[in-house]
Structures are given as structure tokens and as C-alpha cells.
Design a protein around this motif. Sequence first.
Motif, PDB file in Angstrom:
ATOM      1  N   GLN A   1       0.828  -1.203   0.000  1.00 40.61           N
ATOM      2  CA  GLN A   1       0.000   0.000   0.000  1.00 40.61           C
ATOM      3  C   GLN A   1       0.867   1.259   0.000  1.00 40.61           C
ATOM      4  OE1 GLN A   1      -3.452   0.237  -0.333  1.00 40.61           O
ATOM      5  NE2 GLN A   1      -2.767   2.344  -0.736  1.00 40.61           N
ATOM      6  N   ARG A   2       1.898   1.263   0.839  1.00 48.19           N
ATOM      7  CA  ARG A   2       2.791   2.422   0.878  1.00 48.19           C
ATOM      8  C   ARG A   2       3.568   2.543  -0.430  1.00 48.19           C
ATOM      9  NH1 ARG A   2       6.927   3.296   5.822  1.00 48.19           N
ATOM     10  NH2 ARG A   2       4.913   3.591   6.857  1.00 48.19           N
ATOM     11  N   ALA A   3       4.005   1.410  -0.960  1.00 46.33           N
ATOM     12  CA  ALA A   3       4.724   1.431  -2.231  1.00 46.33           C
ATOM     13  C   ALA A   3       3.848   2.037  -3.322  1.00 46.33           C
ATOM     14  CB  ALA A   3       5.153   0.014  -2.609  1.00 46.33           C
ATOM     15  N   ALA A   4       2.585   1.633  -3.348  1.00 48.73           N
ATOM     16  CA  ALA A   4       1.652   2.164  -4.347  1.00 48.73           C
ATOM     17  C   ALA A   4       1.411   3.653  -4.141  1.00 48.73           C
ATOM     18  CB  ALA A   4       0.329   1.398  -4.271  1.00 48.73           C
ATOM     19  N   ASP A   5       1.319   4.070  -2.893  1.00 43.63           N
ATOM     20  CA  ASP A   5       1.099   5.494  -2.602  1.00 43.63           C
ATOM     21  C   ASP A   5       2.267   6.342  -3.105  1.00 43.63           C
ATOM     22  OD1 ASP A   5      -1.304   4.946  -1.408  1.00 43.63           O
ATOM     23  OD2 ASP A   5      -0.532   4.992   0.650  1.00 43.63           O
ATOM     24  N   ILE A   6       3.487   5.805  -2.955  1.00 44.57           N
ATOM     25  CA  ILE A   6       4.678   6.534  -3.420  1.00 44.57           C
ATOM     26  C   ILE A   6       4.641   6.697  -4.935  1.00 44.57           C
ATOM     27  CG2 ILE A   6       7.186   6.404  -3.680  1.00 44.57           C
ATOM     28  CD1 ILE A   6       7.265   5.015  -0.933  1.00 44.57           C
TER      29      ILE A   6
ATOM     30  N   SER B   1       1.376  11.565 -10.150  1.00 44.08           N
ATOM     31  CA  SER B   1       0.494  12.741 -10.180  1.00 44.08           C
ATOM     32  C   SER B   1       1.277  14.048 -10.202  1.00 44.08           C
ATOM     33  CB  SER B   1      -0.444  12.718  -8.968  1.00 44.08           C
ATOM     34  OG  SER B   1       0.290  12.814  -7.753  1.00 44.08           O
ATOM     35  N   ALA B   2       2.539  14.006  -9.738  1.00 47.31           N
ATOM     36  CA  ALA B   2       3.339  15.231  -9.659  1.00 47.31           C
ATOM     37  C   ALA B   2       4.137  15.496 -10.932  1.00 47.31           C
ATOM     38  CB  ALA B   2       4.293  15.156  -8.470  1.00 47.31           C
ATOM     39  N   LEU B   3       4.197  14.519 -11.836  1.00 50.84           N
ATOM     40  CA  LEU B   3       5.010  14.663 -13.042  1.00 50.84           C
ATOM     41  C   LEU B   3       4.154  14.812 -14.294  1.00 50.84           C
ATOM     42  CD1 LEU B   3       7.730  11.914 -12.422  1.00 50.84           C
ATOM     43  CD2 LEU B   3       8.016  14.392 -12.202  1.00 50.84           C
ATOM     44  N   PRO B   4       4.686  15.477 -15.315  1.00 48.92           N
ATOM     45  CA  PRO B   4       3.981  15.561 -16.605  1.00 48.92           C
ATOM     46  C   PRO B   4       3.786  14.167 -17.175  1.00 48.92           C
ATOM     47  CG  PRO B   4       5.771  17.150 -16.508  1.00 48.92           C
ATOM     48  CD  PRO B   4       5.948  16.246 -15.324  1.00 48.92           C
ATOM     49  N   SER B   5       2.755  13.981 -17.963  1.00 50.22           N
ATOM     50  CA  SER B   5       2.412  12.649 -18.463  1.00 50.22           C
ATOM     51  C   SER B   5       3.480  12.036 -19.356  1.00 50.22           C
ATOM     52  CB  SER B   5       1.090  12.719 -19.240  1.00 50.22           C
ATOM     53  OG  SER B   5       1.208  13.636 -20.327  1.00 50.22           O
ATOM     54  N   HIS B   6       4.330  12.885 -19.995  1.00 46.60           N
ATOM     55  CA  HIS B   6       5.342  12.335 -20.905  1.00 46.60           C
ATOM     56  C   HIS B   6       6.578  11.801 -20.168  1.00 46.60           C
ATOM     57  CE1 HIS B   6       6.845  16.449 -20.252  1.00 46.60           C
ATOM     58  NE2 HIS B   6       8.038  15.981 -20.570  1.00 46.60           N
ATOM     59  N   ILE B   7       6.650  12.025 -18.857  1.00 46.60           N
ATOM     60  CA  ILE B   7       7.764  11.513 -18.062  1.00 46.60           C
ATOM     61  C   ILE B   7       7.335  10.208 -17.397  1.00 46.60           C
ATOM     62  CG2 ILE B   7       9.293  11.923 -16.088  1.00 46.60           C
ATOM     63  CD1 ILE B   7       9.160  14.873 -16.690  1.00 46.60           C
ATOM     64  N   SER B   8       8.092   9.152 -17.635  1.00 42.09           N
ATOM     65  CA  SER B   8       7.724   7.844 -17.093  1.00 42.09           C
ATOM     66  C   SER B   8       8.126   7.702 -15.630  1.00 42.09           C
ATOM     67  CB  SER B   8       8.383   6.732 -17.918  1.00 42.09           C
ATOM     68  OG  SER B   8       9.789   6.806 -17.801  1.00 42.09           O
ATOM     69  N   VAL B   9       7.443   6.831 -14.948  1.00 36.77           N
ATOM     70  CA  VAL B   9       7.747   6.517 -13.546  1.00 36.77           C
ATOM     71  C   VAL B   9       8.169   5.044 -13.484  1.00 36.77           C
ATOM     72  CG1 VAL B   9       6.844   6.295 -11.207  1.00 36.77           C
ATOM     73  CG2 VAL B   9       6.105   8.202 -12.652  1.00 36.77           C
ATOM     74  N   SER B  10       9.372   4.803 -13.015  1.00 34.98           N
ATOM     75  CA  SER B  10       9.883   3.435 -12.964  1.00 34.98           C
ATOM     76  C   SER B  10      10.013   2.955 -11.527  1.00 34.98           C
ATOM     77  CB  SER B  10      11.248   3.353 -13.662  1.00 34.98           C
ATOM     78  OG  SER B  10      12.190   4.176 -13.001  1.00 34.98           O
TER      79      SER B  10
ATOM     80  N   THR C   1       0.129  -4.163  -8.358  1.00 33.01           N
ATOM     81  CA  THR C   1      -0.131  -3.008  -7.505  1.00 33.01           C
ATOM     82  C   THR C   1       0.616  -1.769  -7.999  1.00 33.01           C
ATOM     83  OG1 THR C   1      -0.466  -4.417  -5.553  1.00 33.01           O
ATOM     84  CG2 THR C   1       0.065  -2.111  -5.149  1.00 33.01           C
ATOM     85  N   LEU C   2       1.877  -1.954  -8.384  1.00 38.33           N
ATOM     86  CA  LEU C   2       2.682  -0.826  -8.850  1.00 38.33           C
ATOM     87  C   LEU C   2       2.180  -0.279 -10.182  1.00 38.33           C
ATOM     88  CD1 LEU C   2       6.310  -2.067  -8.016  1.00 38.33           C
ATOM     89  CD2 LEU C   2       4.859  -0.536  -6.671  1.00 38.33           C
ATOM     90  N   VAL C   3       1.833  -1.177 -11.091  1.00 39.10           N
ATOM     91  CA  VAL C   3       1.341  -0.742 -12.399  1.00 39.10           C
ATOM     92  C   VAL C   3       0.007  -0.003 -12.237  1.00 39.10           C
ATOM     93  CG1 VAL C   3       0.521  -1.494 -14.664  1.00 39.10           C
ATOM     94  CG2 VAL C   3       2.550  -2.558 -13.650  1.00 39.10           C
ATOM     95  N   SER C   4      -0.859  -0.515 -11.388  1.00 41.14           N
ATOM     96  CA  SER C   4      -2.155   0.131 -11.153  1.00 41.14           C
ATOM     97  C   SER C   4      -1.975   1.529 -10.562  1.00 41.14           C
ATOM     98  CB  SER C   4      -3.009  -0.721 -10.209  1.00 41.14           C
ATOM     99  OG  SER C   4      -3.283  -1.992 -10.772  1.00 41.14           O
ATOM    100  N   ALA C   5      -0.861   1.715  -9.828  1.00 38.20           N
ATOM    101  CA  ALA C   5      -0.594   3.017  -9.206  1.00 38.20           C
ATOM    102  C   ALA C   5       0.034   4.005 -10.183  1.00 38.20           C
ATOM    103  CB  ALA C   5       0.314   2.833  -7.996  1.00 38.20           C
ATOM    104  N   GLY C   6       0.462   3.514 -11.355  1.00 43.90           N
ATOM    105  CA  GLY C   6       1.009   4.430 -12.350  1.00 43.90           C
ATOM    106  C   GLY C   6       2.420   4.155 -12.818  1.00 43.90           C
ATOM    107  N   ALA C   7       3.029   3.056 -12.396  1.00 45.51           N
ATOM    108  CA  ALA C   7       4.388   2.736 -12.852  1.00 45.51           C
ATOM    109  C   ALA C   7       4.358   2.362 -14.334  1.00 45.51           C
ATOM    110  CB  ALA C   7       4.968   1.587 -12.040  1.00 45.51           C
ATOM    111  N   SER C   8       5.284   2.917 -15.094  1.00 47.08           N
ATOM    112  CA  SER C   8       5.334   2.635 -16.532  1.00 47.08           C
ATOM    113  C   SER C   8       6.547   1.795 -16.910  1.00 47.08           C
ATOM    114  CB  SER C   8       5.349   3.950 -17.322  1.00 47.08           C
ATOM    115  OG  SER C   8       6.295   4.850 -16.799  1.00 47.08           O
ATOM    116  N   SER C   9       7.364   1.441 -15.915  1.00 45.90           N
ATOM    117  CA  SER C   9       8.521   0.583 -16.138  1.00 45.90           C
ATOM    118  C   SER C   9       8.826  -0.166 -14.845  1.00 45.90           C
ATOM    119  CB  SER C   9       9.732   1.421 -16.568  1.00 45.90           C
ATOM    120  OG  SER C   9      10.890   0.611 -16.687  1.00 45.90           O
ATOM    121  N   ILE C  10       8.962  -1.477 -14.947  1.00 45.84           N
ATOM    122  CA  ILE C  10       9.253  -2.310 -13.777  1.00 45.84           C
ATOM    123  C   ILE C  10      10.550  -3.068 -14.009  1.00 45.84           C
ATOM    124  CG2 ILE C  10       8.492  -4.195 -12.282  1.00 45.84           C
ATOM    125  CD1 ILE C  10       6.673  -1.844 -12.032  1.00 45.84           C
ATOM    126  N   THR C  11      11.513  -2.898 -13.094  1.00 47.88           N
ATOM    127  CA  THR C  11      12.760  -3.658 -13.143  1.00 47.88           C
ATOM    128  C   THR C  11      12.724  -4.715 -12.044  1.00 47.88           C
ATOM    129  OG1 THR C  11      14.045  -1.786 -13.984  1.00 47.88           O
ATOM    130  CG2 THR C  11      15.271  -3.569 -12.924  1.00 47.88           C
TER     131      THR C  11
END
Length: 286
Positions: free
Chosen positions: A22-27, A33-42, A60-70
Amino acid sequence: MGCPKKFSTAGGMGAALLDDPQRAADIVRSIRSALPSHISVSAKIRLLKDTPSTIDFVRTLVSAGASSITVHARTVGMKEQDEALLERLRPVIDSVKQYGGVEAVVNGDLYNREDMARVVEMSGADSVMVARPALYNTSIFRCKEDGGMLSKQEVIKEYVEECVRWQAHHKNAKYVIAEMMTNRRAPKSLLRSLPHNYPGNQTISKVCACHSISDLCKLWNVQMSMERWTKLLDIKPQTTTEHKYEDAYLLRLEKNDFGSSNRIQAEAILSKRPRIKDKEDEQKCK
């Protein structure tokens, strides 16, 4: 979200987040939400205790908005000397790629481009991430078209040249070179394939015997013009912080047999980095 070190997990950071989805998803959600849509969140994670748990965490991470998972192919309890669990990657990477547009990256014991290609094919990943292999030989990033990987001798020589260029402090340079010359962070099963052969017979002991960048240049046969040498010799010693390494710390890298049963004990000793407390101790370190 993969660092297992105590300084991270004690504060609820790093690998501790794998137990707190839950905390990971919140982060991730807050960053998205704080970044422009063209900047990815990994996000970078480790394997959890089993594949279903890892897949759930990815979801959980993808649902929260992650666009790259390592995915680092080790679990939280595994140390860097333990062989990566590459065979566990495929189902996790498949779960990442089912979300259109989400990049899947793998990490763990990729010491050359052949390893990278093999693991990408094995796992189905889009790309790879390297960390310790880049310290072993930074030329790992060179393509075949550029001549492929350089020898360790060439890599360290180029590093010393950069130290001259940027006027690096010789103690910092010695530490980095000593780390390049040891396999203490590599899995035991890979030690035979990670040799340290230096035509000039350089050793960590000889590196520790250097007391200036000039000495390092001579040890590694870095040739420079007389003008450049003069400028180098005229450079005044730089001030350093209290975080310094005694040569004894670096010499342990050479004296301990990290392929033996004493390796864990040696690692525990090496983790205790000495700190200079007063001027008297500082003089001993010079």
C-alpha cells in the motif's frame, strides 16, 4: 524498492516496501500525479517469496502508475554473492508485459553482452539493468561495432586519465581502482570467469602504495605531456571529509580469499569502514 541494506529497511525504505504494498503504491501514485504525463515513472523490485506474491506486487505498482518495472532476480534475504534466480523471471516479466506500454527490465549477474542477450531471451524482458558488472568492467556498455569490451588494464588506465582530467583526490581514486580489482561482490560461481590479469603486474598493494594521482599514473603507465604533468604536480592537496579509507581497508580486498569459506567473515570485516577521528589518525593514513 530492492535495497536490502539495514540503513534503508530500518526506515521503512528499500526492500521493506516489498512488505508494504500500500505504501509502495502510494509513493508511485504521488510521483505519477506530480510529473507531466510524458515523463515515465519506474520502479525496481526484488523477487518476493514466491512468484504469485511477486506478480501481485507488480500489479499493484502498475495500477498506481508505474510505466517501467525492473526485477532484480534475488529475494530480500539473498546477498550479492548468492547466484541470481534467473529461472524465476519469466512468469514475472510476462505479468508485466500483459499491461500494454509497461516496460519490463531484468537485473542480476549480467557481466557481459552474451549474458544480457541470453537472459533477455530467457525472460522475455525488453531490456536489462546492470550495477556491479559495470564496476567490474565499465566497458560492458560498448557495442560490438565499437570494438566490444576493453581489457581491465585499459579500463583502469582510462579511469586514471579521467582522475587527472577532473583532479580527483587520490584516495578516492585508490578506493575505486581497488574495487575494480576485486571480485568480493560477485557470486562465487562466477569467480573463475571474472579474472584479474594485469600486464604491468599491478596489485591492490601497489595501488595502496600510491600517495598521489601522479603515482597512480606511473603505476598504470598513463602517458601525458610535460605541460600536463607539471600542472598535475602543482595541484594542491584537496581537503577531504571525515569519511576516509585507510589503506588497510583496501589491502584486505587482496589478502582475503573471497572464494573460500572465510568469505562471509571477510565481508563482515570489510563492511566496517574506518573513520578518521583526529589529526593523529589522519597522519597514520597518509
